[in-house]
Write a protein that holds these residues in place. Sequence first.
Motif, mmCIF file in Angstrom:
data_model
loop_
_atom_site.group_PDB
_atom_site.id
_atom_site.type_symbol
_atom_site.label_atom_id
_atom_site.label_comp_id
_atom_site.label_asym_id
_atom_site.label_seq_id
_atom_site.Cartn_x
_atom_site.Cartn_y
_atom_site.Cartn_z
ATOM 1 N N UNK A 38 -3.975 -6.192 7.193
ATOM 2 C CA UNK A 38 -3.663 -5.361 8.861
ATOM 3 C C UNK A 38 -1.960 -5.496 8.707
ATOM 4 N N UNK A 39 -1.376 -6.423 7.966
ATOM 5 C CA UNK A 39 -0.206 -7.229 7.868
ATOM 6 C C UNK A 39 0.470 -6.576 6.478
ATOM 7 N N UNK A 40 -0.780 -5.736 5.509
ATOM 8 C CA UNK A 40 0.160 -5.302 4.254
ATOM 9 C C UNK A 40 1.260 -3.884 4.652
ATOM 10 N N UNK A 41 2.548 -3.957 3.845
ATOM 11 C CA UNK A 41 3.289 -2.987 3.965
ATOM 12 C C UNK A 41 2.764 -1.984 3.668
ATOM 13 N N UNK A 42 3.130 -1.183 4.381
ATOM 14 C CA UNK A 42 2.443 0.684 4.199
ATOM 15 C C UNK A 42 3.978 1.826 3.550
ATOM 16 N N UNK A 43 3.520 2.407 2.823
ATOM 17 C CA UNK A 43 4.554 3.416 2.065
ATOM 18 C C UNK A 43 5.067 4.565 2.012
ATOM 19 N N UNK A 44 5.255 5.077 2.493
ATOM 20 C CA UNK A 44 4.321 6.722 2.565
ATOM 21 C C UNK A 44 5.361 7.494 1.780
ATOM 22 N N UNK A 45 4.896 8.631 0.493
ATOM 23 C CA UNK A 45 5.379 9.230 -0.354
ATOM 24 C C UNK A 45 4.925 10.719 -0.133
ATOM 25 N N UNK A 46 5.465 11.438 1.374
ATOM 26 C CA UNK A 46 4.383 12.345 1.180
ATOM 27 C C UNK A 46 5.556 13.046 1.231
ATOM 28 N N UNK A 47 4.628 14.610 0.707
ATOM 29 C CA UNK A 47 5.067 15.373 0.431
ATOM 30 C C UNK A 47 5.076 16.776 1.049
ATOM 31 N N UNK B 87 0.519 -1.164 0.018
ATOM 32 C CA UNK B 87 0.117 0.053 0.198
ATOM 33 C C UNK B 87 1.192 1.285 0.387
ATOM 34 N N UNK B 88 0.778 2.166 -0.962
ATOM 35 C CA UNK B 88 2.092 3.289 -1.333
ATOM 36 C C UNK B 88 0.768 4.605 -0.671
ATOM 37 N N UNK B 89 1.303 5.525 -0.019
ATOM 38 C CA UNK B 89 0.474 6.526 0.234
ATOM 39 C C UNK B 89 0.926 7.691 -0.230
ATOM 40 N N UNK B 90 -0.266 9.339 -0.439
ATOM 41 C CA UNK B 90 0.983 10.004 -0.945
ATOM 42 C C UNK B 90 -0.326 11.569 -0.904
ATOM 43 N N UNK B 91 0.654 12.454 -0.322
ATOM 44 C CA UNK B 91 -0.961 13.108 -0.884
ATOM 45 C C UNK B 91 -0.520 14.273 -2.186
ATOM 46 N N UNK B 92 0.382 13.004 -2.849
ATOM 47 C CA UNK B 92 0.436 14.027 -4.496
ATOM 48 C C UNK B 92 0.282 13.256 -4.909
ATOM 49 N N UNK B 93 -1.132 13.092 -5.966
ATOM 50 C CA UNK B 93 -1.197 12.759 -6.707
ATOM 51 C C UNK B 93 -0.331 12.572 -7.978
#
Length: 318
Positions: free
Chosen positions: A243-252, A3-9
């Motif tokens: 619940x165990x899926x890795x989270x990857x954050x790419x916030x700007x 799961x990848x998360x970011x505040x910029x598309x």
Amino acid sequence: MNIHRSNHTERLVDGLAEVLATRSNPLVPDLVLVHSGGIGTWLEQRLADRMGFCANVLFLQPMAFIEHLLLQMGWSKDDSWGQTRLVWALYDELFRHIETPGLATIKAWSLEDGAAYQPRRLADLALDLGPRFERYALYRPQETDGWTAAGDWQHVLWSALRQRRPSLGEQIQTLRPKLAGLQVGRVAAFCPGTLPPLVLSLLQDLDASMFLLRPQALTGHPLMASLGGQAAAFDRVLEAHLPKAPRHDHFVNDHGKGLVGALQRDLNQGSLQAAEAPTHLRVHACGGAWRQVEVLRDVLHEALEDTTLEPRDILVMT
């Protein structure tokens, strides 16, 4: 699943391009789950900008995604639960069972002056029920299970549909053990507003990558409270099912200037700072939907007078 998360598309598009660049067999299509056809078109163009080209990538909405996997197993399109086929099947079953006691209310409504059935009314009803039945089968299969024990019109129509084809849940349960033998490229879900648990289970089995547009932190900003309810609910679903899926954050943190940059900064900080009034933001008060389309046409004509603007730079959101 990752799961990848970011505040910029833009960062999410970059991440998706990296995932698609790792394909091992260019002859096998990659699958990207999107929530609308417009987002799929926009995403295809942005990926082509980053990768030089975007070929053999299918941008599918949830039901089309399931149908694609089922067809890979050799299932017939006649078993599909797509809206169009459901509408025609419901239209046929309404005529077949109109004299059934469970459809007494529908029968009375479909008559005009107590004379004869009005096909147009039954067609309108089928057009309305088709999308609803599809969403129930996809998002709330437990509700449809309850219909089989009732005696009302839902039970009559649902039982008739079940005799035509297995339920969507039954199809997916048949599909899951065979996923390992399917030839599927890279699989991703891009900025889904929400996804049903049935689709999440398939994505997990396919080791998919999910890209979520999220603020850097859950703040007390009023927009988060009023517009962020669906995202928060979906995050809870992900936490419960993955619940165990890795989270990857790419916030700007650099949000740039202008109104959009100020809004992004406020959302992340939970603040309400004053911003300069934008001259490029206009609100049109229109008397009805048709007038809205006319005004939109005029606005697009005016915008396209700028020769540096291309049609792909324009996004119409509804």
